[in-house]
Design an enzyme around this catalytic site. Structure first.
Site, PDB file in Angstrom:
ATOM      1  N   SER A 578      10.790   0.058 -18.187  1.00 42.80           N
ATOM      2  CA  SER A 578      11.744   0.175 -19.325  1.00 42.80           C
ATOM      3  C   SER A 578      12.784  -0.206 -19.388  1.00 42.80           C
ATOM      4  CB  SER A 578      10.765   1.745 -20.070  1.00 42.80           C
ATOM      5  OG  SER A 578      11.313   2.032 -21.562  1.00 42.80           O
ATOM      6  N   ASP A 659       1.151  -2.738 -24.565  1.00 44.46           N
ATOM      7  CA  ASP A 659       2.302  -2.135 -24.615  1.00 44.46           C
ATOM      8  C   ASP A 659       3.221  -2.703 -26.010  1.00 44.46           C
ATOM      9  OD1 ASP A 659       4.807  -1.238 -24.859  1.00 44.46           O
ATOM     10  OD2 ASP A 659       5.804  -1.391 -22.799  1.00 44.46           O
ATOM     11  N   HIS A 691       2.462   1.337 -21.939  1.00 42.52           N
ATOM     12  CA  HIS A 691       4.060   1.293 -21.703  1.00 42.52           C
ATOM     13  C   HIS A 691       3.934   2.159 -20.245  1.00 42.52           C
ATOM     14  CE1 HIS A 691       7.793   0.580 -22.127  1.00 42.52           C
ATOM     15  NE2 HIS A 691       8.580   2.032 -21.789  1.00 42.52           N
TER      16      HIS A 691
END
Length: 732
Positions: A578, A659, A691
């Site tokens: 991320s 995602d 994600h």
């Protein structure tokens, strides 16, 4: 029979029983919990509801029936749980904890899948019941197993939030359903459930992560948080607190809920969360943020002293500016008899704080909360009738710990490790005597020993940060076979967020001990933007994504190089997901990138302009100082794709197709550049993950690919070529 690992491997991590937070009975002599396990030989998972007898330190099975979940005590001998059926309906089952399989019975059936069960006693062997589920536009509970299939796959949208996290937004919305559980003919029965949010235009819990912390029930009513219906959720974070209450609330709901009241929170336009009734059903506490569009603003505490006057709201510890005198951001609230308990991050730990309820009467003059527990990461707090506290927590080496704080903890003045009354391996790192007095109840991993881990592997370091007079804190996790006279390659793990932190807690996705047991010294830094070090430190990352945090990481690498003699920084790797993935991409384009033998980016940002494809637009709009069209220079300044000329370090890219926060193109773009430039690289993707990589078999592959990649680049054996079939042994 238990499983003891000779070596902590991905298989051990992913197949180890995952135990829920504990739910104690009245005196915590018994603890109710669920546990789930995955078997890689059978390629299937199992889940169980179990009861721990604390004195005997033995557990017994309540039920292993597939679909059973969310057990609750009705009394010290009787439990209630949800049991999802194949047709999507949910049975509410009641029975004795010691013979549930034979004597349990169905108290009622709910016509769709539900969760987030809450109970409150309302007198005469009757309980108020709340569950949540998806509601159709007409307010009825949605059952996907019975829903008619659409004849077209097309979807038409006329406003933002086309998709969120990992799914496309549909017409069905989360709702809270209320009813009662009453005794009839010596058995409990469930009444018909009422959709509390029908025709309100509100949704709660808030998608996608909202759960039981988004609402609460008492003898007098329902309180919940929901997105402000007047604002678009893609560009705003504002949520409101809503209250429906009356003296005879549970009788009134038969004919319709009392009218909702939107609680006024003056000068606060951000997200409100964690509404909780006190034990008498009179007062309500909740958290709220000041700034709309900023999901990592500081949570501040508010109290409604009496639900009869919900417009009277006390702001606790506001300070002269309203920013809050208490420089913590609480995450949860638990009411005690005379004390309010708050969990909040404090320098890499999720700690416990207390506020005396008599101080609440002083409003703005009340003292800031006092620290009660400073060790590990607390995820659940239950107050017993005696006033003692039952805590569920985890650490970097223990995946589930239950402990008790006695009601007279304020009078304890023991010194040394006796101050903790815990096994020595569980005494928090660098904690001071008097910070914690706990009674050890149960460890799911025997204080990490079942995994071959111990607290001796964990350390902490600090170095001067990019901001003058501000240090950066980091966790260090060493191999269980650590020898200070040897040198080990460095694994530099960069957390996501960016407003997040590495804490003394367990993870099944990014577990530092997994890397340490491969033979790395793992350093997990909390640079500028990290939570738990004061709100100014969090806020400082805005407009600085590749600035101050990058400098902190550079300083950290130099500190490790100069001060940790057992670390071989000539054989270093950096990994992140991320924002951590963004940071690794940024590092690849800058000088620090040349210090590493290999890099790993999981679902990271490649190009800042691609953030316009994300669902929660408020996030880049806030952190980059406005939309692209009004502040293009900031978006360009921190764009990793501007520095592709420098990309040269071997790089593994991971990105999954579901995602929707950071879209698939981010990963593909990075990999395409690396391949075109001739940089050694690999690309790993999962079409059925978001994600996060959550499915056990996918997660195992993720670990195998990542470990093989970094190991082969620093001279360690590839993980898949060095598996020991005898890594796990049975032990009594």
């Amino acid at each position: 029979m238990t499983i003891r690992a000779k070596r902590f491997t991905p298989e051990v991590l992913l197949s180890a029983p995952r135990r829920s937070a504990g739910l104690p009975n009245l005196d915590a002599s018994k603890v109710l919990y669920t546990t789930s396990t995955y078997n890689f030989e059978k390629h299937e998972g199992t889940s169980e509801v179990r009861v721990l007898d604390v004195e005997a330190q033995e557990t017994s099975l309540v039920t292993g029936a597939k679909g059973s979940s969310e057990p609750q005590w009705l009394d010290d001998k009787t439990i209630l749980l949800l049991h999802e059926q194949k047709d999507g309906t949910t049975h509410v089952k009641v029975g004795p904890a010691d013979n549930f399989s034979n004597n349990g019975y169905v108290a009622g059936s709910i016509q769709g899948p539900v969760g987030n069960l809450k109970l409150v006693p309302i007198g005469d062997n009757t309980y108020g019941v709340a569950v949540t589920g998806k509601a159709q536009p007409n307010g009825d509970l949605f059952n996907p197993e019975k829903a008619s299939k659409p004849r077209t796959t097309g979807r038409l949208y006329t406003s933002l939030f086309v998709r969120h996290w990992d799914h496309y937004v549909t017409e069905n919305r989360n709702a809270i359903f209320l009813g009662t559980l009453y005794r009839e003919n010596n058995k409990f029965k469930l009444s018909k459930l009422v959709n509390a949010l029908k025709n309100s235009g509100l949704e709660s819990p808030i998608d996608p992560f909202g759960g039981s912390d988004n609402f609460d029930i008492s003898i007098h009513g329902l309180v919940f948080t929901a997105k402000d219906p007047a604002l678009n959720p893609a560009t705003h974070t504002k949520t409101n607190i809503y209250l429906s209450a009356s003296k005879n609330f549970w009788l009134d709901i038969v004919n319709g809920l009392p009218q909702f009241f939107e609680v006024p929170i003056y000068n606060f336009a951000g997200a409100s969360s964690s509404p909780v009734w006190d034990n008498e059903g009179k007062s309500i506490a909740f958290l709220s943020m000041k700034t709309d569009g900023y999901e990592s603003d500081k949570n501040q505490l508010f109290i409604i002293p009496d639900y009869v006057s919900p417009g009277w709201v006390q702001h606790m510890f506001p300070g002269s500016t309203g920013k809050g005198d208490w420089d913590r951001s609480p995450q949860s609230i638990t009411w005690g008899d005379k004390t309010l308990y708050l969990t909040a991050e404090k320098e890499g730990r999720m700690s416990l704080f207390a506020v005396e309820t008599n101080a609440l009467q002083d409003g703005i003059n009340s003292k800031s909360p006092t620290l009660v527990v400073n060790g590990g990461s607390i995820n659940s707090v239950k107050v017993l009738e005696s006033g003692a506290l039952f805590l569920s927590s985890s650490t970097l080496i223990d995946n589930s710990l239950y402990s008790l704080i006695p009601s007279d903890y304020k009078t304890k003045t023991l010194q040394g490790k006796d101050a903790y009354n815990l096994p020595e391996s569980d005494v928090p790192v660098n904690s001071k005597p008097g910070e914690l007095f706990a009674t050890y109840v149960s460890s799911n991993s025997r204080s990490g020993s079942s995994f071959g881990l111990s607290r001796r592997q964990v350390d902490e370091i600090r170095w001067p940060g990019a901001t003058p007079n501000v240090d950066v804190h980091a966790w260090v996790v060493k191999p269980s076979s650590f020898d200070p006279d040897k040198k080990y390659p460095l694994a530099y793990l960069i957390h996501g967020g960016p407003q997040g932190a590495w804490t003394d807690s367990w993870s099944t996705r990014w577990n530092p001990a997994i890397f340490a047991e491969q033979g790395y010294v793992v350093v997990c830094p909390n640079p500028t933007g990290s939570t738990g070090y004061g709100q100014d430190f969090v806020d400082a990352i805005a407009g600085q994504w590749g600035g101050l945090p990058y400098e902190d990481l550079v300083n950290g690498f130099e500190y490790i190089q100069d001060n940790l003699s057992y670390v071989d920084t000539q054989r270093a790797v950096a990994l992140g997901a991320s924002y951590g993935g963004y940071a690794v991409n940024w590092i690849q384009g800058h000088d620090l990138g040349r210090k590493f033998k290999a890099l790993v980016t999981h679902d990271g940002v490649f190009s800042m302009t691609s953030q316009l494809a994300s669902e929660e637009l408020y996030f880049p709009f806030h952190d980059l100082g406005g939309p692209l069209w009004s502040n293009a220079s900031s978006w360009a300044e921190w764009d990793p794709s501007r520095f592709l000329d420098n990309w040269a370090t071997p790089h593994l890219i991971i990105h999954s197709e579901l995602d929707y926060r950071l879209t698939m193109n981010e990963g593909l773009s990075a990999f395409n550049v690396l391949q075109t430039k001739g940089v050694p690289s690999q690309f790993l993707t999962f079409p059925d993950e978001n994600h996060w990589v959550l499915k056990p078999e996918n997660s195992l592959m993720w670990h195998e690919v990542v470990l093989d990649w970094i190991n082969s680049n620093v001279g360690l054996p590839k993980y898949t070529e060095n598996k020991d079939e005898n890594d796990v042994e049975n032990a009594n």
